[in-house]
Design a protein around this motif. Sequence first.
Motif, PDB file in Angstrom:
ATOM      1  N   ARG A   7      33.481 -61.278 -58.700  1.00 53.80           N
ATOM      2  CA  ARG A   7      32.888 -60.426 -57.665  1.00 53.80           C
ATOM      3  C   ARG A   7      32.317 -61.280 -56.534  1.00 53.80           C
ATOM      4  NH1 ARG A   7      27.698 -56.469 -58.948  1.00 53.80           N
ATOM      5  NH2 ARG A   7      26.784 -56.493 -56.844  1.00 53.80           N
ATOM      6  N   VAL A   8      32.575 -60.861 -55.315  1.00 53.05           N
ATOM      7  CA  VAL A   8      32.028 -61.525 -54.139  1.00 53.05           C
ATOM      8  C   VAL A   8      31.193 -60.508 -53.363  1.00 53.05           C
ATOM      9  CG1 VAL A   8      32.536 -62.791 -52.016  1.00 53.05           C
ATOM     10  CG2 VAL A   8      34.052 -63.035 -54.003  1.00 53.05           C
ATOM     11  N   ASP A   9      29.912 -60.783 -53.208  1.00 55.89           N
ATOM     12  CA  ASP A   9      29.020 -59.971 -52.384  1.00 55.89           C
ATOM     13  C   ASP A   9      28.785 -60.677 -51.055  1.00 55.89           C
ATOM     14  OD1 ASP A   9      28.798 -58.290 -54.539  1.00 55.89           O
ATOM     15  OD2 ASP A   9      26.620 -58.417 -54.712  1.00 55.89           O
ATOM     16  N   VAL A  10      28.794 -59.912 -49.971  1.00 50.91           N
ATOM     17  CA  VAL A  10      28.555 -60.455 -48.634  1.00 50.91           C
ATOM     18  C   VAL A  10      27.495 -59.611 -47.954  1.00 50.91           C
ATOM     19  CG1 VAL A  10      29.571 -60.593 -46.318  1.00 50.91           C
ATOM     20  CG2 VAL A  10      30.791 -61.551 -48.259  1.00 50.91           C
ATOM     21  N   TRP A  11      26.607 -60.248 -47.192  1.00 51.86           N
ATOM     22  CA  TRP A  11      25.647 -59.518 -46.353  1.00 51.86           C
ATOM     23  C   TRP A  11      25.225 -60.429 -45.197  1.00 51.86           C
ATOM     24  CZ3 TRP A  11      24.498 -62.016 -50.758  1.00 51.86           C
ATOM     25  CH2 TRP A  11      23.335 -62.773 -50.858  1.00 51.86           C
ATOM     26  N   HIS A  12      25.011 -59.811 -44.025  1.00 48.38           N
ATOM     27  CA  HIS A  12      24.541 -60.584 -42.882  1.00 48.38           C
ATOM     28  C   HIS A  12      23.934 -59.652 -41.841  1.00 48.38           C
ATOM     29  CE1 HIS A  12      27.920 -59.630 -40.084  1.00 48.38           C
ATOM     30  NE2 HIS A  12      28.696 -59.698 -41.148  1.00 48.38           N
ATOM     31  N   CYS A  13      23.303 -60.234 -40.838  1.00 43.81           N
ATOM     32  CA  CYS A  13      22.627 -59.443 -39.812  1.00 43.81           C
ATOM     33  C   CYS A  13      23.616 -58.951 -38.766  1.00 43.81           C
ATOM     34  CB  CYS A  13      21.514 -60.258 -39.158  1.00 43.81           C
ATOM     35  SG  CYS A  13      22.075 -61.646 -38.150  1.00 43.81           S
ATOM     36  N   ASP A  14      23.174 -57.985 -37.951  1.00 40.36           N
ATOM     37  CA  ASP A  14      24.016 -57.446 -36.892  1.00 40.36           C
ATOM     38  C   ASP A  14      23.910 -58.310 -35.635  1.00 40.36           C
ATOM     39  OD1 ASP A  14      21.602 -56.775 -35.657  1.00 40.36           O
ATOM     40  OD2 ASP A  14      21.905 -54.607 -35.790  1.00 40.36           O
ATOM     41  N   ALA A  15      24.479 -57.829 -34.538  1.00 36.92           N
ATOM     42  CA  ALA A  15      24.521 -58.613 -33.302  1.00 36.92           C
ATOM     43  C   ALA A  15      23.136 -58.937 -32.759  1.00 36.92           C
ATOM     44  CB  ALA A  15      25.340 -57.865 -32.243  1.00 36.92           C
ATOM     45  N   GLN A  16      22.132 -58.148 -33.152  1.00 37.30           N
ATOM     46  CA  GLN A  16      20.762 -58.369 -32.684  1.00 37.30           C
ATOM     47  C   GLN A  16      19.860 -58.976 -33.757  1.00 37.30           C
ATOM     48  OE1 GLN A  16      19.266 -57.686 -29.448  1.00 37.30           O
ATOM     49  NE2 GLN A  16      21.444 -57.894 -28.963  1.00 37.30           N
ATOM     50  N   GLY A  17      20.456 -59.477 -34.837  1.00 34.09           N
ATOM     51  CA  GLY A  17      19.672 -60.158 -35.860  1.00 34.09           C
ATOM     52  C   GLY A  17      18.971 -59.254 -36.849  1.00 34.09           C
ATOM     53  N   ARG A  18      19.459 -58.022 -37.031  1.00 35.21           N
ATOM     54  CA  ARG A  18      18.798 -57.053 -37.912  1.00 35.21           C
ATOM     55  C   ARG A  18      19.608 -56.828 -39.186  1.00 35.21           C
ATOM     56  NH1 ARG A  18      18.520 -53.273 -32.626  1.00 35.21           N
ATOM     57  NH2 ARG A  18      20.758 -53.497 -33.023  1.00 35.21           N
ATOM     58  N   TYR A  19      18.917 -56.717 -40.319  1.00 35.47           N
ATOM     59  CA  TYR A  19      19.557 -56.463 -41.610  1.00 35.47           C
ATOM     60  C   TYR A  19      19.405 -54.997 -42.000  1.00 35.47           C
ATOM     61  CZ  TYR A  19      20.161 -61.435 -42.718  1.00 35.47           C
ATOM     62  OH  TYR A  19      20.559 -62.753 -42.720  1.00 35.47           O
ATOM     63  N   SER A  20      20.484 -54.437 -42.526  1.00 38.08           N
ATOM     64  CA  SER A  20      20.412 -53.076 -43.054  1.00 38.08           C
ATOM     65  C   SER A  20      19.611 -53.060 -44.354  1.00 38.08           C
ATOM     66  CB  SER A  20      21.819 -52.531 -43.305  1.00 38.08           C
ATOM     67  OG  SER A  20      22.467 -53.257 -44.347  1.00 38.08           O
TER      68      SER A  20
END
Length: 286
Positions: free
Chosen positions: A91-104
């Motif tokens: 399993r590979v999990d990925v997460w990162h911020c949006d264009a303005q540096g915000r995390y869901s």
Amino acid sequence: MREKIALTRRGLVAAALAGSATAVLPETASLQPAAIPEPAAVKLTAAAEEGPFYLDLDLRRSDIAEGLAGVPLDIAFVVHDETGAILPGVRVDVWHCDAQGRYSGFHGQGEDGRLDLTGKTFLRGTQITGADGRTRFSSVYPGWYPGRTTHVHFKIIDGAAARLTSQIFLPDALSEFLYANLGDYARSRLRDTLNSTDGIALAAGETTRGEVREMAGRYVATLQVRIDRKAVRAVPPPFQPPPRGDHLAGPPPGFPPSGGFPPGAPPRHAAPEGAERLKALIPKAG
């Protein structure tokens, strides 16, 4: 809508010569996967901290953008075991911020730390590696937030064990070009931390640097990941943020403290400018 662009190698070089430094990427006309290197050529991938914004959602999907604005970016992994053999079925999990540096998924987001994004799932996803050890996510190029360079978090989970938690670091010059020229990434100040000044990126080293290619209408960042299946670490429980409070006046929870990031690191300095910045973005330029 996701912003469609057609950035060319010539355009990127011209921008660099004009003072907006960027990466020089090979042009290609297809989305054929990169060749898998010989086992001996893949080193064990360095770990990097999980950070405060991981959520164990097991959200199985390849498109994690959810229609967000930004430059299309595919995030591709080729996973190997400790012998260098390709590793299917993990399993590979990925997460990162949006264009303005915000995390869901968390409150306390945005420049003033008052944006509540709890319940949102953008730029998060899970996939299982195929028979060729590969998996690929369709996303948007991440933005930045104070104290950190541009990065994408990932976690490799084998059964009930997290074998590796790390981050992918993207080329500084390309990030600079996108942030300086595209409205979705516009900010009121310069990015303060680059790959060469981010303690986490420096500690992780070259095995976490993504290979970025320019494709038709998108970029593709590929990381060859080598994990040690003998290294067993239980999957940690999801991070629980502090209780929400509308009195928040400082940076959002998990953002770098004023003394440096990570805690105990040297104090952050003002963002480099002019010739100093250009040299940091393209070291060979100085």
